[in-house]
Design an enzyme around this catalytic site. Structure first.
Site, short mmCIF file in Angstrom:
data_model
loop_
_atom_site.label_atom_id
_atom_site.label_comp_id
_atom_site.label_asym_id
_atom_site.label_seq_id
_atom_site.Cartn_x
_atom_site.Cartn_y
_atom_site.Cartn_z
N THR A 1 -8.61 -30.40 -57.13
CA THR A 1 -9.18 -30.72 -58.30
C THR A 1 -8.02 -30.12 -59.01
OG1 THR A 1 -10.25 -28.64 -59.30
CG2 THR A 1 -11.57 -30.67 -58.26
N ILE B 1 1.49 -26.21 -57.37
CA ILE B 1 -0.02 -26.68 -57.53
C ILE B 1 0.47 -27.90 -57.43
CG2 ILE B 1 -1.24 -26.60 -59.68
CD1 ILE B 1 -0.22 -23.95 -60.02
N HIS C 1 -7.99 -21.84 -48.15
CA HIS C 1 -8.42 -20.77 -49.44
C HIS C 1 -8.13 -19.19 -49.03
CE1 HIS C 1 -6.24 -18.91 -52.78
NE2 HIS C 1 -7.40 -17.98 -53.08
N MET D 1 2.56 -24.59 -51.59
CA MET D 1 2.88 -22.78 -52.15
C MET D 1 3.16 -23.95 -53.54
SD MET D 1 2.08 -20.94 -50.93
CE MET D 1 2.51 -19.48 -51.21
N GLU E 1 -9.12 -19.64 -40.02
CA GLU E 1 -8.88 -21.38 -40.53
C GLU E 1 -8.45 -22.18 -39.53
OE1 GLU E 1 -5.45 -19.74 -42.86
OE2 GLU E 1 -6.68 -19.42 -44.88
N ASN F 1 -1.97 -23.81 -39.67
CA ASN F 1 -2.77 -25.13 -39.51
C ASN F 1 -2.77 -26.60 -39.29
OD1 ASN F 1 -5.42 -23.65 -41.13
ND2 ASN F 1 -3.87 -22.24 -42.04
N GLY G 1 2.93 -23.29 -40.94
CA GLY G 1 2.26 -24.53 -41.24
C GLY G 1 1.95 -24.65 -40.13
N ASP H 1 -7.73 -23.42 -56.84
CA ASP H 1 -8.67 -23.01 -56.19
C ASP H 1 -10.03 -23.15 -57.01
OD1 ASP H 1 -6.13 -22.64 -54.11
OD2 ASP H 1 -6.11 -20.52 -55.55
C1 GRF Z 1 -2.97 -19.93 -45.60
O1 GRF Z 1 -3.25 -19.27 -45.35
C2 GRF Z 1 -3.96 -20.77 -46.00
O2 GRF Z 1 -5.00 -20.37 -46.31
C3 GRF Z 1 -2.62 -20.41 -47.42
O3 GRF Z 1 -2.04 -20.48 -46.80
C4 GRF Z 1 -2.04 -20.25 -45.36
C5 GRF Z 1 -0.87 -21.29 -44.57
O4 GRF Z 1 -0.68 -20.95 -43.28
N1 GRF Z 1 -3.10 -21.51 -48.33
P1 GRF Z 1 0.26 -21.49 -42.16
O5 GRF Z 1 1.57 -22.04 -43.05
O6 GRF Z 1 -0.92 -22.94 -42.65
O7 GRF Z 1 0.45 -20.98 -41.13
#
Ligand code: GRF
Length: 220
Positions: free
Chosen positions: A144, A95, A112, A93, A177, A17, A15, A148
């Protein structure tokens, strides 16, 4: 005063992000109102981040004895409880399919770790190295029904160094990111970016390709 965009985050792991989005919205003029975290893993570290930030979290697990449609329906119900304007996938993780896609078309974002359309799916950093690509990065896009594949909004781009490994690329990409996801989420919340048909429109202009920001720009 402008009302903040009610946002639900879906995450399965660390987490980081999610944390970047929390940090970007701590101040009084926050544009995202992060109202909930939903995870499919009881031990996801993202849950600890939610607790620390006083954000409600729900766990929706996928019981493999049950048809996938049961999980899809439970996930849609969990999201609906928060009545969000925006759904953000941050390392979720699973879809996304079925009712959630239909209900929130044009209101789900994903990040992504590759320069889409390069390297959809998993293991993007190693695949980038194996392909000998000189450029790599990450893409924020609308979600969508196809994995990806939704219209791109914003990409962070870096040059691959000769001594990069999958681990160093992962760290470098993640640092970027944490910059671009808050920017793209703000664009959405400010109604600057929308999905129309199968394309992203930013400030009234249809994007044939995502906006690109380089590592130099993002980290200085
Ligand atoms: C990120 O690298 C993102 O691109 C991918 O999953 C990862 C998540 O990382 N979809 P985090 O859990 O936000 O550290």
């Amino acid at each position: 005063m402008r009302s903040a965009c009610r946002t639900v985050i879906l995450a399965s792991g660390s987490g980081s992000n999610f944390q970047a989005l929390i940090d970007d919205n701590r101040h009084d003029s926050a544009i995202l109102n992060i109202v909930g975290l939903i995870t499919d893993k009881t031990d996801a570290f993202a849950r600890q981040r939610a607790t620390k930030a006083s954000i409600e979290d729900l766990v929706v697990s996928h019981d493999r004895e049950q048809p996938r449609s049961v999980f899809d329906a439970a996930l849609a119900t969990a999201v609906e409880q928060f009545q969000p304007d925006l759904v953000i996938l941050a390392g979720f993780m699973k879809i996304i399919s079925g009712p959630l896609i239909e209900r929130y078309q044009g209101r789900i974002l994903n990040i992504h770790p590759a320069l889409l359309p390069r390297f959809k799916g998993l293991n993007t950093h190693q695949r980038c190295l194996d392909a000998g690509d000189h450029l790599h990065g990450s893409t924020v896009h609308f979600v969508t029904a196809n994995l990806d594949d939704g219209p791109g909004i914003l990409q962070a781009q870096l040059g691959v160094d000769s001594n990069d490994t999958a681990a160093t690329l992962s760290a470098r990409v993640q640092a970027l990111e944490h910059k671009i996801y808050p920017i793209a989420a703000r664009w959405f919340a400010e109604h600057r970016v929308t999905m129309q048909g199968n394309q992203s429109v930013l400030d009234g202009l249809t994007l044939d390709t995502p906006i690109v920001m380089t590592e130099d720009t993002l980290l200085t």
